[in-house]
Design a protein around this motif. Structure first.
Motif, PDB file in Angstrom:
ATOM      1  N   THR A 113      24.828  40.276  57.601  1.00 47.50           N
ATOM      2  CA  THR A 113      24.081  41.434  58.080  1.00 47.50           C
ATOM      3  C   THR A 113      23.495  42.210  56.907  1.00 47.50           C
ATOM      4  O   THR A 113      24.200  42.533  55.950  1.00 47.50           O
ATOM      5  CB  THR A 113      24.986  42.377  58.896  1.00 47.50           C
ATOM      6  OG1 THR A 113      25.433  41.703  60.079  1.00 47.50           O
ATOM      7  CG2 THR A 113      24.239  43.640  59.298  1.00 47.50           C
ATOM      8  N   PHE A 114      22.186  42.465  56.981  1.00 47.20           N
ATOM      9  CA  PHE A 114      21.512  43.366  56.056  1.00 47.20           C
ATOM     10  C   PHE A 114      21.128  44.606  56.863  1.00 47.20           C
ATOM     11  O   PHE A 114      20.310  44.520  57.774  1.00 47.20           O
ATOM     12  CB  PHE A 114      20.248  42.729  55.478  1.00 47.20           C
ATOM     13  CG  PHE A 114      20.485  41.514  54.617  1.00 47.20           C
ATOM     14  CD1 PHE A 114      20.600  41.626  53.238  1.00 47.20           C
ATOM     15  CD2 PHE A 114      20.571  40.249  55.191  1.00 47.20           C
ATOM     16  CE1 PHE A 114      20.800  40.499  52.440  1.00 47.20           C
ATOM     17  CE2 PHE A 114      20.767  39.120  54.405  1.00 47.20           C
ATOM     18  CZ  PHE A 114      20.886  39.244  53.030  1.00 47.20           C
ATOM     19  N   ARG A 115      21.714  45.739  56.556  1.00 48.26           N
ATOM     20  CA  ARG A 115      21.449  46.957  57.329  1.00 48.26           C
ATOM     21  C   ARG A 115      20.908  48.057  56.404  1.00 48.26           C
ATOM     22  O   ARG A 115      21.548  48.434  55.434  1.00 48.26           O
ATOM     23  CB  ARG A 115      22.725  47.421  58.032  1.00 48.26           C
ATOM     24  CG  ARG A 115      22.547  48.678  58.872  1.00 48.26           C
ATOM     25  CD  ARG A 115      23.817  49.005  59.659  1.00 48.26           C
ATOM     26  NE  ARG A 115      24.052  48.060  60.745  1.00 48.26           N
ATOM     27  CZ  ARG A 115      25.139  47.301  60.865  1.00 48.26           C
ATOM     28  NH1 ARG A 115      26.097  47.368  59.948  1.00 48.26           N
ATOM     29  NH2 ARG A 115      25.274  46.471  61.881  1.00 48.26           N
ATOM     30  N   CYS A 137      15.478  47.229  57.901  1.00 50.26           N
ATOM     31  CA  CYS A 137      15.238  46.875  56.504  1.00 50.26           C
ATOM     32  C   CYS A 137      13.750  46.851  56.188  1.00 50.26           C
ATOM     33  O   CYS A 137      12.905  46.733  57.085  1.00 50.26           O
ATOM     34  CB  CYS A 137      15.820  45.489  56.195  1.00 50.26           C
ATOM     35  SG  CYS A 137      17.619  45.375  56.299  1.00 50.26           S
ATOM     36  N   VAL A 138      13.430  46.970  54.918  1.00 47.02           N
ATOM     37  CA  VAL A 138      12.072  46.778  54.423  1.00 47.02           C
ATOM     38  C   VAL A 138      12.059  45.487  53.624  1.00 47.02           C
ATOM     39  O   VAL A 138      12.794  45.357  52.641  1.00 47.02           O
ATOM     40  CB  VAL A 138      11.615  47.958  53.541  1.00 47.02           C
ATOM     41  CG1 VAL A 138      10.234  47.675  52.948  1.00 47.02           C
ATOM     42  CG2 VAL A 138      11.587  49.249  54.345  1.00 47.02           C
ATOM     43  N   LEU A 139      11.248  44.524  54.064  1.00 46.56           N
ATOM     44  CA  LEU A 139      11.159  43.235  53.382  1.00 46.56           C
ATOM     45  C   LEU A 139       9.725  43.064  52.871  1.00 46.56           C
ATOM     46  O   LEU A 139       8.786  42.945  53.662  1.00 46.56           O
ATOM     47  CB  LEU A 139      11.515  42.075  54.308  1.00 46.56           C
ATOM     48  CG  LEU A 139      12.950  42.021  54.848  1.00 46.56           C
ATOM     49  CD1 LEU A 139      13.050  42.750  56.192  1.00 46.56           C
ATOM     50  CD2 LEU A 139      13.423  40.576  55.008  1.00 46.56           C
ATOM     51  N   ARG A 140       9.572  43.064  51.554  1.00 49.65           N
ATOM     52  CA  ARG A 140       8.264  42.875  50.943  1.00 49.65           C
ATOM     53  C   ARG A 140       8.228  41.515  50.250  1.00 49.65           C
ATOM     54  O   ARG A 140       9.070  41.206  49.422  1.00 49.65           O
ATOM     55  CB  ARG A 140       7.973  43.974  49.917  1.00 49.65           C
ATOM     56  CG  ARG A 140       7.929  45.388  50.492  1.00 49.65           C
ATOM     57  CD  ARG A 140       7.421  46.376  49.455  1.00 49.65           C
ATOM     58  NE  ARG A 140       7.420  47.746  49.955  1.00 49.65           N
ATOM     59  CZ  ARG A 140       8.389  48.624  49.748  1.00 49.65           C
ATOM     60  NH1 ARG A 140       9.444  48.253  49.021  1.00 49.65           N
ATOM     61  NH2 ARG A 140       8.322  49.836  50.223  1.00 49.65           N
ATOM     62  N   ASP A 141       7.255  40.706  50.654  1.00 44.42           N
ATOM     63  CA  ASP A 141       7.051  39.381  50.066  1.00 44.42           C
ATOM     64  C   ASP A 141       8.305  38.511  50.085  1.00 44.42           C
ATOM     65  O   ASP A 141       8.612  37.832  49.087  1.00 44.42           O
ATOM     66  CB  ASP A 141       6.539  39.513  48.631  1.00 44.42           C
ATOM     67  CG  ASP A 141       5.215  40.267  48.557  1.00 44.42           C
ATOM     68  OD1 ASP A 141       4.344  40.010  49.404  1.00 44.42           O
ATOM     69  OD2 ASP A 141       5.059  41.110  47.655  1.00 44.42           O
ATOM     70  N   PRO A 142       9.041  38.483  51.187  1.00 42.85           N
ATOM     71  CA  PRO A 142      10.173  37.541  51.250  1.00 42.85           C
ATOM     72  C   PRO A 142       9.653  36.120  51.406  1.00 42.85           C
ATOM     73  O   PRO A 142       8.678  35.876  52.118  1.00 42.85           O
ATOM     74  CB  PRO A 142      10.935  37.994  52.500  1.00 42.85           C
ATOM     75  CG  PRO A 142       9.864  38.570  53.383  1.00 42.85           C
ATOM     76  CD  PRO A 142       8.874  39.227  52.451  1.00 42.85           C
TER      77      PRO A 142
END
Length: 227
Positions: A113-115, A137-142
């Motif tokens: 879990t990523f919270r 979450c904020v995911l930039r360029d995953p």
């Protein structure tokens, strides 16, 4: 075990003992608490972390390649430019963490879990993600290129520049996520920048479909214009 939201929720919280010394190559850490530690270019490849917790820890570079983590809690922890490739993560919880430029390729993530985390340019290529939750979450360029995603969810997240090239998806749920965001030059950035032909097995909502429609049309070579 129910996903914990605080350190005290861990069933082994009362049995944790403070870490002593630096991380070691192929070290073994059982019910250890790392609190406020800072590791610069640490080499802990092949290390094992069992029923442990990391709070306010900073990893600046360093290697944890092929590390094994089981029942591990990470809170307000930062990993910047770290190498955690080919690691095994089972029953791991990230709470309010920052991961930037992390090399996590070829890893295996089960019940992770990523919270409330920020993930910037994290490399998940060729990973196997099963029962993984990205929440708020904020995911930039995953980069999920070539990864296998099974029962992965993204509620409340913002995805920008995600790469799903050659990904294999099974019961992946993007509903509730925001796809795209402002780019540095002022133009909107795509939520998904590559891998549209690999999205079979992904569930999206109507708003997301409207957001993706122009990109899907461009990918398929369809020209949309008024008569």
């Amino acid at each position: 075990m129910k996903s914990p939201r605080n350190l005290t929720d861990l069933p082994f919280a009362d049995e944790l003992h403070e870490a002593d010394g630096d991380l070691e190559l192929e070290g073994y850490y059982d019910r250890v608490l790392f609190d406020g530690s800072s590791f610069a270019d640490a080499d802990a490849g092949g290390a094992r972390f069992m029923e442990s917790a990391l709070t306010g820890v900073t990893f600046d570079g360093g290697r944890l390649r092929r590390a094994r983590l089981s029942d591990v809690w990470l809170s307000e922890t930062r990993l910047v430019g770290s190498d955690v490739a080919e690691a095994s993560w089972t029953d791991v919880w990230f709470n309010g963490c920052v991961l930037a430029g992390v090399q996590a390729f070829s890893g295996v993530l089960r019940r992770v879990t990523f919270r409330g985390c920020k993930l910037d340019s994290v490399n998940f290529r060729e990973c196997k993600l099963t029962d993984v939750l990205f929440e708020d979450c904020v995911l930039r360029d995953p980069d999920f290129g070539g990864a296998q995603l099974t029962r992965v969810r993204f509620p409340g997240c913002q995805l920008t520049g995600a790469d799903f090239t050659k990904v294999t998806c099974a019961d992946v749920d993007l509903r509730g996520a925001t796809l795209g965001g402002p780019a540095a030059e002022g133009r909107p950035a795509a939520g998904i920048r590559a891998g549209y032909d690999s999205l079979r097995g992904v569930r999206i909502d109507t708003l997301q479909l409207m957001t993706l429609a122009p990109l899907l049309a461009h990918h398929l070579g369809i020209t949309v214009e008024e008569p």
